[in-house]
Design a protein around this motif. Structure first.
Motif, mmCIF file in Angstrom:
data_model
loop_
_atom_site.group_PDB
_atom_site.id
_atom_site.type_symbol
_atom_site.label_atom_id
_atom_site.label_comp_id
_atom_site.label_asym_id
_atom_site.label_seq_id
_atom_site.Cartn_x
_atom_site.Cartn_y
_atom_site.Cartn_z
ATOM 1 N N SER A 113 0.831 -1.205 0.000
ATOM 2 C CA SER A 113 0.000 0.000 0.000
ATOM 3 C C SER A 113 0.863 1.251 0.000
ATOM 4 N N THR A 114 2.136 1.117 0.349
ATOM 5 C CA THR A 114 3.051 2.253 0.424
ATOM 6 C C THR A 114 3.735 2.544 -0.911
ATOM 7 N N LEU A 115 3.335 1.837 -1.969
ATOM 8 C CA LEU A 115 3.944 2.058 -3.279
ATOM 9 C C LEU A 115 3.666 3.480 -3.749
ATOM 10 N N ARG A 116 4.674 4.158 -4.247
ATOM 11 C CA ARG A 116 4.539 5.543 -4.687
ATOM 12 C C ARG A 116 4.693 5.626 -6.202
ATOM 13 N N ASP A 117 4.603 6.847 -6.720
ATOM 14 C CA ASP A 117 4.713 7.037 -8.164
ATOM 15 C C ASP A 117 6.126 6.777 -8.670
ATOM 16 N N ALA A 118 7.116 6.940 -7.797
ATOM 17 C CA ALA A 118 8.502 6.717 -8.207
ATOM 18 C C ALA A 118 8.739 5.231 -8.470
ATOM 19 N N PRO A 119 9.669 4.891 -9.364
ATOM 20 C CA PRO A 119 10.000 3.488 -9.608
ATOM 21 C C PRO A 119 10.395 2.777 -8.312
ATOM 22 N N ALA A 120 9.887 1.547 -8.126
ATOM 23 C CA ALA A 120 10.062 0.817 -6.878
ATOM 24 C C ALA A 120 11.075 -0.319 -7.029
ATOM 25 N N PRO A 121 11.700 -0.722 -5.935
ATOM 26 C CA PRO A 121 12.532 -1.935 -5.967
ATOM 27 C C PRO A 121 11.651 -3.170 -6.159
ATOM 28 N N LEU A 122 12.238 -4.221 -6.712
ATOM 29 C CA LEU A 122 11.568 -5.509 -6.878
ATOM 30 C C LEU A 122 12.461 -6.602 -6.311
ATOM 31 N N LEU A 123 11.892 -7.441 -5.463
ATOM 32 C CA LEU A 123 12.607 -8.581 -4.897
ATOM 33 C C LEU A 123 11.908 -9.864 -5.331
ATOM 34 N N VAL A 124 12.662 -10.798 -5.883
ATOM 35 C CA VAL A 124 12.145 -12.105 -6.287
ATOM 36 C C VAL A 124 12.592 -13.115 -5.241
ATOM 37 N N MET A 125 11.622 -13.807 -4.614
ATOM 38 C CA MET A 125 11.883 -14.737 -3.520
ATOM 39 C C MET A 125 11.610 -16.172 -3.973
ATOM 40 N N LEU A 126 12.608 -17.052 -3.863
ATOM 41 C CA LEU A 126 12.509 -18.438 -4.316
ATOM 42 C C LEU A 126 12.419 -19.368 -3.104
#
Length: 372
Positions: A113-126
């Motif tokens: 819910s805290t996602l903003r208009d700026a590009p966000a980090p992405l984490l891929v969890m295996l």
């Protein structure tokens, strides 16, 4: 869990040489998953079936109708424990599917819910063997941390059709290379999310546990242009095994030959967590993950000893470059086993006594945007 026995390694080798690869692979999957197996109806009684069931903690290798190895079930949720896989209020945990040339793979995506208009980090969890995206999210509490930091988190889901114990096939040569097999599917999911959402391409990361940790190490080696940093928890180095017998050997005592990265390839910053009492994947494998990445020239090493209040002591080793930037970070948890350090009992294979691997990994990742 008890250490892998020579009998198990000999049995896997015998099955492989006899052309019974499915049975040998099922044995390996159950070993890495840390589960007890019921005797297969159509295989000899000392072969663990792919459809495994848990044994009581008190079970021994000589318990009637039990497999030849002594197992303990993974740490599971206590009654009434909160389900950390359920997103905090406002967040979304969505089921998705990706299809590409290498096949199809489902995944779940957490959008905070805290996602903003700026590009966000992405984490891929295996996830590890026998786990699912919901289970892994619950155990690691990574969705809650995503709320704090405004990160997207993706959880690819291994299919039973690909591996009966839902392990990533890190020991298969067909699943160790760029644009092949499982690496192609995981990279495809990563790129699909980047195309659909505003993701900062300099802040894309991958991490995993056990078989998922080994798969994460493969992703870092195969896609240094995609992932800015990698986290390997209780896993193995890329190329640690090429078949079932070598996988048993690597899990027991580390890889015999350590595959070196291609010359001139970007070194992916790496954080490793491993416990010194892990009898499923020997802690030497954590050393080898670091050694495989430590080709970036002379690095200054700093060692810090610590203690979690009411929990495990640990050793944190930092390898920094000439500018003082940490390139590699290794956490050795004293007294821990084959479990996600600092995880929640709402998920399987967790050790709540810390240190907090999720928080430390995310901290390390956000300190390491990719520098082209």
């Amino acid at each position: 869990m008890t250490p892998l026995s020579q009998d198990a390694m000999r049995e896997a080798t015998r099955l492989t040489r006899g052309g019974r690869l499915g049975e040998a692979t099922a044995l390996l999957r159950c070993v890495l998953g840390g589960l007890a197996g019921k005797a297969a109806r159509d295989t000899p009684p000392n072969v663990i079936d792919g459809e495994a069931t848990s044994m009581p903690d008190t079970a021994s290798p000589t318990t009637p109708a039990a497999p030849p190895l002594g197992w303990r079930r993974p740490v599971r949720a206590r009654a009434g424990a909160p389900d950390a896989a359920q997103p905090p209020i406002g967040g979304q945990f969505l089921a998705r599917s990706y299809a590409g040339a290498a096949g199809r793979l489902g995944y779940k995506l957490y959008i905070p819910s805290t996602l903003r208009d700026a590009p966000a980090p992405l984490l891929v969890m295996l996830h590890g063997c026998t786990q699912s995206p919901d289970d892994f999210a619950a155990g690691t509490r990574m969705n809650a941390l995503a709320e704090e930091h405004g990160c997207l988190v993706a959880y690819p889901a291994q299919e039973k059709s690909a591996n009966a114990q839902k392990c990533w096939n890190w020991f298969s040569p067909a699943d160790q290379h760029r644009e092949m097999g499982e690496p192609a599917l995981i990279a495809g999911i990563t790129r699909a999310i980047m195309a659909e959402h505003r993701v900062d391409p300099r802040r894309v990361y991958v991490a995993g546990l056990s078989a998922g940790g080994a798969a994460a190490a493969i992703m870092a080696q195969a896609y240094p242009d995609l992932y800015a940093a990698v986290g390997v928890h209780s896993g193995l180095a890329c190329g640690a095994a090429r078949d079932v017998p070598s996988a048993f050997a690597a899990m027991r005592r580390g890889a015999t030959v350590l595959v070196q990265p291609e010359e001139g390839r970007r070194i992916v910053p790496t954080i490793v967590f491993h416990a010194d009492k892990d009898t499923t994947v020997h802690p030497r494998n954590g050393d080898q993950v670091i050694a495989q990445s430590a080709t970036a020239g002379a690095l200054r090493v700093e060692v810090v000893e610590g203690q979690v209040a009411g929990g495990h002591p640990y050793r944190r080793t930092i390898h920094a470059d000439a500018s003082g930037q940490a390139v590699l970070e290794q956490w050795l948890v004293h007294g821990g086993g084959h479990a996600w350090s600092g995880g929640s009992p709402a998920g399987t294979y967790t050790d709540p006594r810390g240190p907090d691997a999720s928080r430390e990994m995310l901290r390390f990742f956000l300190e390491h945007p990719r520098r082209d």
